[in-house]
Design a protein around this motif. Structure first.
Motif, PDB file in Angstrom:
ATOM      1  N   SER A  66       0.757  -1.324  -0.018  1.00  0.00           N
ATOM      2  CA  SER A  66       0.062  -0.043  -0.091  1.00  0.00           C
ATOM      3  C   SER A  66       0.975   1.092  -0.011  1.00  0.00           C
ATOM      4  O   SER A  66       1.339   1.386   1.120  1.00  0.00           O
ATOM      5  N   GLN A  70      -1.563   5.560  -4.784  1.00  0.00           N
ATOM      6  CA  GLN A  70      -2.413   4.573  -4.946  1.00  0.00           C
ATOM      7  C   GLN A  70      -3.994   5.025  -4.570  1.00  0.00           C
ATOM      8  O   GLN A  70      -4.079   5.712  -3.609  1.00  0.00           O
ATOM      9  N   HIS A  73      -4.973   3.574  -1.223  1.00  0.00           N
ATOM     10  CA  HIS A  73      -4.172   3.921   0.003  1.00  0.00           C
ATOM     11  C   HIS A  73      -4.591   5.537   0.252  1.00  0.00           C
ATOM     12  O   HIS A  73      -4.623   5.639   1.457  1.00  0.00           O
ATOM     13  N   SER A  77      -5.902   6.866   3.919  1.00  0.00           N
ATOM     14  CA  SER A  77      -5.084   7.859   4.507  1.00  0.00           C
ATOM     15  C   SER A  77      -5.963   9.020   4.915  1.00  0.00           C
ATOM     16  O   SER A  77      -5.927   9.600   6.286  1.00  0.00           O
ATOM     17  N   GLU A  85      -2.652   6.367  10.570  1.00  0.00           N
ATOM     18  CA  GLU A  85      -1.825   6.387   9.170  1.00  0.00           C
ATOM     19  C   GLU A  85      -0.407   6.018   9.628  1.00  0.00           C
ATOM     20  O   GLU A  85       0.065   5.083   8.739  1.00  0.00           O
ATOM     21  N   LEU A  89      -0.154   2.280   7.874  1.00  0.00           N
ATOM     22  CA  LEU A  89       0.172   2.481   6.463  1.00  0.00           C
ATOM     23  C   LEU A  89       1.517   2.609   6.048  1.00  0.00           C
ATOM     24  O   LEU A  89       1.920   2.657   4.928  1.00  0.00           O
ATOM     25  N   GLU A  94      -1.568  -4.319   1.381  1.00  0.00           N
ATOM     26  CA  GLU A  94      -2.863  -4.224   1.346  1.00  0.00           C
ATOM     27  C   GLU A  94      -3.614  -5.444   0.765  1.00  0.00           C
ATOM     28  O   GLU A  94      -3.193  -5.774  -0.276  1.00  0.00           O
TER      29      GLU A  94
END
Length: 170
Positions: A66, A70, A73, A77, A85, A89, A94
């Motif tokens: 991720s 993208q 994403h 976010s 986040e 992330l 993902e």
């Protein structure tokens, strides 16, 4: 009972995954073949199909890193606060799709696909989304160590609520 086969960028398998997606979700989606093929080109893509003893593709699972830029994403976010986040992330796999044909459900196949996919992911965390009211999927993920990060989450304009789930991988 099932043989797992890596998808890689095998055009035939990608097309079969797109067809299976439409069967599993009982919808005709003309964009799914393009989306599945595009996803196969993303960084750290991993995908597997499960093939039954009769040679039928019974299920599939795939995902990728991720990364900023993208589409999904970006949605994740925006939905998460800065601390979430950062936690979820950064160095994240993902988990994009899981589908099992109804005839092959309740045989442990979904669990096998999820575990196999994540075993070699090599990321710190993994995230996924599923429909808020999809009790069977949520139950599966919870038994595999996933936890709710945020609910409800609205990824599109149709208003259907989703849940963002995460799992620590290392």
């Amino acid at each position: 009972m099932f043989k797992l086969r890596e998808i890689n960028k095998d055009k035939e398998l990608l097309n079969q995954v797109a067809d299976l997606y439409q069967q599993v979700w009982a919808q005709e989606d003309l964009s799914i073949k393009e989306r599945v093929t595009r996803h196969a080109g993303y960084a750290d893509y991993r995908g597997f199909v499960a093939i039954s003893n009769q040679g039928e593709i019974a299920g599939y699972a795939y995902g990728y890193s991720s990364l900023p830029g993208q589409y999904y994403h970006g949605l994740l976010s925006e939905a998460l606060n800065p601390e979430e986040e950062q936690t979820w992330l950064t160095d994240c796999f993902e988990f994009v799709e899981l589908g099992v044909l109804p005839a092959f459900r309740n045989q442990g196949l979904a669990k096998e696909l999820v575990n196999h996919l994540l075993d070699g992911a090599g990321h710190k965390t993994a995230v996924l989304t599923t429909q808020l009211d999809n009790d069977s999927a949520r139950g599966l993920y919870e038994t595999l160590g996933w936890r709710v990060i945020k609910q409800p989450f609205y990824p599109n304009e149709n208003g259907q609520p989703y849940v963002i789930m995460g799992k620590q991988l290392r």
